[in-house]
Design a protein around this motif. Structure first.
Motif, short mmCIF file in Angstrom:
data_model
loop_
_atom_site.label_atom_id
_atom_site.label_comp_id
_atom_site.label_asym_id
_atom_site.label_seq_id
_atom_site.Cartn_x
_atom_site.Cartn_y
_atom_site.Cartn_z
N ASP A 68 0.84 -1.19 0.00
CA ASP A 68 0.00 0.00 0.00
C ASP A 68 0.87 1.24 0.00
O ASP A 68 2.10 1.15 -0.03
N ARG A 69 0.22 2.41 0.08
CA ARG A 69 0.94 3.66 0.02
C ARG A 69 0.52 4.56 1.17
O ARG A 69 -0.39 4.23 1.93
N SER A 70 1.19 5.71 1.29
CA SER A 70 0.88 6.65 2.36
C SER A 70 0.49 7.99 1.74
O SER A 70 1.11 8.44 0.77
N PHE A 71 -0.55 8.64 2.30
CA PHE A 71 -1.06 9.87 1.69
C PHE A 71 -1.95 10.60 2.70
O PHE A 71 -2.21 10.10 3.80
N HIS A 72 -2.42 11.78 2.31
CA HIS A 72 -3.39 12.55 3.09
C HIS A 72 -4.74 12.52 2.39
O HIS A 72 -4.81 12.56 1.16
N VAL A 73 -5.82 12.51 3.20
CA VAL A 73 -7.18 12.61 2.66
C VAL A 73 -7.86 13.77 3.36
O VAL A 73 -7.83 13.87 4.59
N ILE A 74 -8.49 14.63 2.59
CA ILE A 74 -9.16 15.80 3.16
C ILE A 74 -10.67 15.66 3.00
O ILE A 74 -11.17 15.39 1.90
N PRO B 37 3.25 15.11 1.93
CA PRO B 37 2.73 13.84 1.40
C PRO B 37 2.98 13.77 -0.11
O PRO B 37 3.05 14.79 -0.79
N LYS B 38 3.11 12.57 -0.62
CA LYS B 38 3.28 12.39 -2.06
C LYS B 38 1.94 12.47 -2.79
O LYS B 38 1.87 12.79 -3.97
N GLU B 39 0.86 12.15 -2.06
CA GLU B 39 -0.48 12.20 -2.64
C GLU B 39 -1.43 12.90 -1.67
O GLU B 39 -1.31 12.74 -0.45
N ILE B 40 -2.38 13.64 -2.21
CA ILE B 40 -3.43 14.27 -1.40
C ILE B 40 -4.76 14.04 -2.11
O ILE B 40 -4.93 14.45 -3.27
N TRP C 215 -2.48 15.03 -6.94
CA TRP C 215 -3.75 15.54 -6.41
C TRP C 215 -4.88 14.71 -6.99
O TRP C 215 -5.02 14.58 -8.20
N LEU C 216 -5.72 14.16 -6.15
CA LEU C 216 -6.85 13.34 -6.58
C LEU C 216 -8.15 13.99 -6.13
O LEU C 216 -8.37 14.20 -4.94
N ILE C 217 -9.01 14.31 -7.11
CA ILE C 217 -10.31 14.91 -6.79
C ILE C 217 -11.43 13.95 -7.18
O ILE C 217 -12.20 13.50 -6.34
N ASP C 218 -11.51 13.64 -8.46
CA ASP C 218 -12.52 12.69 -8.93
C ASP C 218 -11.96 11.27 -8.78
O ASP C 218 -11.62 10.59 -9.76
N ALA C 219 -11.84 10.86 -7.52
CA ALA C 219 -11.23 9.56 -7.22
C ALA C 219 -12.21 8.44 -7.52
O ALA C 219 -13.41 8.55 -7.33
#
Length: 607
Positions: free
Chosen positions: A252-258, A315-318, A344-348
Motif C-alpha cells: 500500500d501507500r501513504s497519503f493525506h485525505v481531506i 505527502p506524495k499524494e493528497i 492531487w486526486l479529486i474525482d477519485a
C-alpha cells in the motif's frame, strides 16, 4: 502612517491599480485591518469589490467599511499565497477565514548548537535550528521521535543539563545518546549523525545506508573499533527499516485525505493521515462559513496548512473532497513550496473513493458534535436569560479564589459564550497586599482589575458569576457600583447551601439578599454550575503551581548565603527548578558566586 479618507482617493486608486499579482489589505476608518486577500491580477480583483452587480452580504458589508487599501506586488502567484497566509496568521483580520490553532502543530526540532539537541516542539518556531513537520498530531510526532532516538545517537537533554554533566547519563548506557557532553564522540562524528537524521526525516533514505556502510568500514580500517561497532548496529537497524518500508510500498501507500462538510453556519475540515493503508492520525478544524462557498473554504485551508513557512514534511499524494474545484495556481504553489510533484486526486474512483467517503464521515461526525454542543450552550444561555428576565446574554465570566492556608492566593476567571468555553480568554490573577485568607478582599481586587481592563477594552461580560455567598456578593456589588456598572452587568453568586452539595446551592442575585433555588436539572442552573466548576478547577491548578514555586524558593532562600540574586543566578544557569534539583554538588559549584561548600548545602537542602 495610516491614511484617512481625506487623503485617500478610492476611485483614482482603483483606476490606476496594477494588473500584476500580489496581496491587498483593506482597512476601516480607525485603521483596523479588515481583510487580507491575494490576486493574480490586483486590478481586476480589487475592483470587483466596488463594481456594480450582485454581491453577497459579506462583500457588501466589507466594501462599505473600507477606508483605505494597501497592496504589495509579488513576483508570482506563489509569493502572493505565501504572503497572504503569513499576514492572516499575524493580524487575524475580521473578515478572513481563520484556522487559529497553528501553535498546536507539533514539530521535531534540531537546535542550533555545536552538538544539536533533538526534541519535540509545539508552538510558533522562533529559535534558530532545523524544524521538521508539522505532524498531524502530537502522538505521531512522539512516535517518530522515539524511532529517531533508536536510530541516531543524538542527545535529547536540555542545554542546562548538557552543560553541567561530568559523566554520561543513562541515555548513553542504553545507547540512545553518544554522550557529547563528556567527549565520548567527536564533533565531526556527531555532525554526521545529525546530517543523517535530517536526511532521514526529510525522506531521503536511499543514500543513507551507503554512507553509514562507508563510514563503518573507514572506522574499522582506522582501528576505531568502538565507532565501527556503533555504526554497524545503526546500519542493521536502518536496513531492517528500509526492508519494512519496501514491503509496505508493495502492499500500500501513504497519503493525506481531506474531508469537508458545511452545515448551518459552520464547516468542518478533516485531514486523515494514511500510512501503509491504515489511518494513523487525523486532525480537524471547525470554522465559520460567513457566506463563503465550500470551495473557498477548501482553498483557504490548503493555503493555511500546506503553505506554512516552517513545513518540511510533505505527502506524495493528497485526496481532495469530491466535487470541489481548486485553483491550479494554488496546487502549483504547494508543489513549488514542497519542491516536489504531488499527486492531487479529486474525482477519485475505486479504492480512493472509499477514503474520500471515510474523510467525509469523519467531518460530518465532528461537525455534528460541535453543532450539538453549541446548540446545548445556546439553549442554556437562553434559559438563563429567561430566568434573569434579560433580553439576551452573550458572555458570562466566573471568578473563583483559591489559596493554601491563606498564602499564594490566586483568582481565576473563566469565560463562556454561546459556543462554549473561550479558553483563550481565561485568566489567572495573583492577589497581593491583602490579609491572608481574606476572600472578600480578594474578590474585590480581582473584579476591580477586570472591570478596569474591560472598560478600556470594551469587552465587559453580561453576567459575572462568583463562587461564594452573600459576603463575596456584597464586595462585588460595591465594585460594580464604584465603576457604575450595576445596571450593565448581572451579578450572581453560588453559595454552598445548607446541604453543601452540588445541585443544592443557594443562588444570590446582585443587589438582592434573598436566596433563590432552581431544580437540580434546570438548564440555567446546569450552566451556572458548569461554569463555576470550570473556574474552581482553573484556580486550583494555578494555586498549586504557585505553591510549588514558593516551596522551592523557600527551601533555597532559607540557606545562609543564598539570597535573591544567587537564587536567580542558579535558576538562570540550570534553566529552572527541575534541573537545579537534579544537579550534583560539582555541577552546582560551577555557578558563578557559588562555592563548593555552599553547593553542598544547596544539594542537601533538596534531599
Amino acid at each position: 502612517m495610516f491614511k484617512t479618507q481625506q487623503d485617500f482617493d478610492l476611485s483614482s486608486f482603483l483606476k490606476n491599480l496594477t494588473p500584476y499579482p500580489g496581496v491587498y489589505r483593506m482597512y476601516d476608518g480607525e485603521g483596523n485591518l479588515l481583510y487580507v486577500g491575494k490576486a493574480k491580477n490586483l486590478h481586476k480583483r480589487v475592483n470587483s469589490y466596488f463594481n456594480r452587480g450582485a454581491k453577497d452580504l459579506k462583500t457588501q458589508t466589507l466594501a462599505a467599511q473600507v477606508n483605505f487599501i494597501d497592496i504589495t506586488v509579488t513576483p508570482s502567484d506563489y509569493e502572493a499565497f505565501l504572503l497572504e497566509s503569513a499576514l492572516i496568521k499575524k493580524h487575524k483580520p475580521k473578515y478572513n477565514i481563520l484556522f487559529k490553532d497553528d501553535k498546536s502543530y507539533p514539530y521535531l526540532y534540531l537546535s542550533d548548537h555545536v552538538f544539536p539537541r533533538l526534541s519535540g516542539f509545539r508552538g510558533k518556531p522562533r529559535k534558530n535550528g532545523q524544524y521538521f513537520g508539522p505532524y498531524v498530531s502530537l502522538v505521531s510526532m512522539k512516535e517518530t521521535l522515539t524511532l529517531l532516538q533508536k536510530l541516531f545517537v543524538v542527545r535529547q537533554c536540555e542545554d542546562s543539563y548538557f552543560n553541567n554533566r561530568s559523566r554520561p547519563c543513562l541515555q548513553y548506557q542504553i545507547k540512545r545518546c553518544s554522550a557529547p557532553c563528556v567527549g565520548k564522540i567527536s564533533e565531526e562524528a556527531y555532525q554526521l549523525q545529525v546530517d543523517l537524521l535530517a536526511r532521514f526525516v526529510s525522506g531521503k533514505l536511499s543514500g543513507i545506508l551507503q554512507e553509514v556502510s562507508t563510514k563503518m568500514h573507514q572506522a574499522s580500517e582506522n582501528e576505531y573499533f568502538e565507532e565501527a561497532a556503533r555504526l554497524r548496529d545503526q546500519l542493521i537497524l536502518l536496513t531492517k527499516l528500509q526492508q519494512q518500508q519496501f514491503v509496505d510500498k508493495i502492499n500500500d501507500r501513504s497519503f493525506h485525505v481531506i474531508g469537508l462538510l458545511g452545515l448551518e453556519t459552520k464547516a468542518c475540515i478533516t485531514v486523515l493521515q494514511v500510512t501503509q493503508g491504515k489511518v494513523t492520525d487525523d486532525k480537524s478544524w471547525i470554522v465559520n462559513v460567513n457566506n463563503n462557498t465550500e470551495s473557498e473554504l477548501l482553498e483557504a485551508f490548503l493555503a493555511h496548512y500546506y503553505l506554512d513557512e516552517h513545513r518540511t514534511i510533505w505527502p506524495k499524494e493528497i485526496i481532495l473532497p469530491k466535487g470541489h474545484k481548486v485553483a491550479n495556481s494554488l496546487l502549483q504553489s504547494v508543489e513549488q513550496r514542497a519542491d516536489s510533484k504531488i499527486r492531487w486526486l479529486i474525482d477519485a474512483g475505486a479504492d480512493n473513493a472509499k477514503w474520500q467517503k471515510l474523510a467525509m464521515i469523519n467531518a460530518k461526525q465532528k461537525l455534528q458534535i460541535n453543532l450539538q454542543s453549541m446548540s446545548q450552550f445556546t439553549t442554556r444561555f437562553l434559559a438563563l436569560a429567561k430566568w434573569l428576565n434579560k433580553d439576551n446574554i452573550h458572555r458570562i465570566e466566573c471568578f473563583d479564589i483559591s489559596h493554601y492556608q491563606g498564602e499564594a492566593t490566586v483568582a481565576s476567571c473563566v469565560v463562556f459564550d454561546r459556543g462554549g468555553s473561550m479558553k483563550s480568554a481565561y485568566r489567572r490573577y495573583n492577589i497581593q497586599n491583602i490579609t491572608p485568607g481574606d476572600d472578600y478582599a480578594a474578590i474585590a481586587q480581582v473584579l476591580e482589575r477586570r472591570i478596569e481592563s474591560g472598560i478600556e477594552a470594551q469587552n465587559l461580560p453580561d453576567v459575572i458569576v462568583i463562587d461564594g455567598g452573600k459576603g463575596q456578593l456584597k464586595k462585588a456589588q460595591q465594585v460594580l457600583h464604584a465603576y457604575k456598572q450595576e445596571h450593565n452587568i448581572q451579578l450572581i453568586s453560588l453559595g454552598k447551601g445548607v446541604e453543601r452539595i452540588s445541585g443544592k446551592e443557594d443562588i444570590f442575585l446582585g443587589f438582592d439578599d434573598q436566596p433563590h433555588h432552581l431544580p437540580e436539572h434546570d438548564l440555567s442552573f446546569l450552566l451556572l454550575r458548569q461554569i463555576r466548576d470550570a473556574a474552581h478547577d482553573f484556580a486550583i491548578k494555578g494555586q498549586r503551581k504557585k505553591i510549588a514555586k514558593r516551596q522551592n524558593e523557600s527551601v533555597l532562600e532559607s540557606i545562609p548565603g543564598v539570597g535573591r540574586k544567587r537564587c536567580q543566578a542558579l535558576l538562570r544557569h540550570f534553566g529552572g527548578w527541575q534541573e537545579l534539583v537534579r544537579a550534583s554538588v560539582e555541577e552546582i559549584a560551577k555557578v558563578k558566586g557559588i562555592s563548593h561548600k555552599l553547593a553542598d548545602e544547596i544539594w542537601h537542602a533538596f534531599r
